[in-house]
Write an enzyme that holds these catalytic residues in place. Sequence first.
Site, PDB file in Angstrom:
ATOM      1  N   PRO A 164      12.305 -35.194 -12.581  1.00 16.53           N
ATOM      2  CA  PRO A 164      13.130 -35.410 -11.383  1.00 16.53           C
ATOM      3  C   PRO A 164      13.061 -36.873 -10.932  1.00 16.53           C
ATOM      4  CG  PRO A 164      11.593 -33.578 -11.075  1.00 16.53           C
ATOM      5  CD  PRO A 164      11.213 -34.266 -12.347  1.00 16.53           C
ATOM      6  N   GLU A 165      14.204 -37.497 -10.812  1.00 20.34           N
ATOM      7  CA  GLU A 165      14.288 -38.862 -10.306  1.00 20.34           C
ATOM      8  C   GLU A 165      14.765 -38.810  -8.853  1.00 20.34           C
ATOM      9  OE1 GLU A 165      13.447 -41.668 -11.678  1.00 20.34           O
ATOM     10  OE2 GLU A 165      13.069 -41.075 -13.749  1.00 20.34           O
TER      11      GLU A 165
END
Length: 271
Positions: free
Chosen positions: A2-3
Amino acid sequence: MPELPEVETTRRGVAPHITGRKILNVNVYEPRLRWPVPADLPAAAEGKTVQDVTRRAKYLLINLGENELLFHLGMSGNLRIVAPETPRMKHDHVDILLEGDITLRYNDPRRFGCLLLLNPPTQEHPLLRHLGPEPLSDQFSGELLYKLSRQRKSPIKTFLMDQAIVVGVGNIYANEALFLAGIRPTRPAGEVSLKRYQALAEAVRKVLSDAINMGGTTLRDFVGGDGKPGYFQQTLRAYGRGGQPCILCNTELKEIKLGQRASVFCPSCQR
Ligand SMILES: [Zn+2]
């Protein structure tokens, strides 16, 4: 992994369901995350009402008034809203039961994420204290990058990914923003002009907000039994395209390692 856009999408996905609701119960089934879930966290959260849900860098902050819960999704974590009776699946580690029959459920197969309790002053917590500005805030600009980069010999991509300079520009988005701005990832940060830093700041804003807007289409996935929310496919111009033709000039994109991370650039468009 997850960014920032996925974390922001997660925030937007869960916030409307939990804000204003009282926490009835916190069940920690597996405390061994990246750092152990503090033993006193359930008691500190139970009975408190969620004031709001905010994000700082890739941390999600659930504000309970006098204290805050901090989630990080690590490499593989996700949060979703389920009905309390929904059977637990493998890797569901924490349930936060709220009034109105709502459960916020944390799942994390690799357990690199975390859930911590922050006491005031929460912004002074060691994980938050040294963070640079948010890339989508007014504090972030080409002028700032220019000023902070003088005399720096490190490659501009490494500089851009330094969380003390600006937060949340992960490897994918650093590659994409440098491509859009026409700057070669290896160029020493101190040699780049103000004008080019202004283009880069603009590009960072664009790639992150495009991804967040795309994530908006997945918001409904945050509610439900076994949906895995929030990680969306994006159209990438440079990242993952080493050896393929540049979308602007057809030159073959080059892939190199920079600080252990894959870096892709167009030898013709990026100088
Ligand atoms: Zn090109």
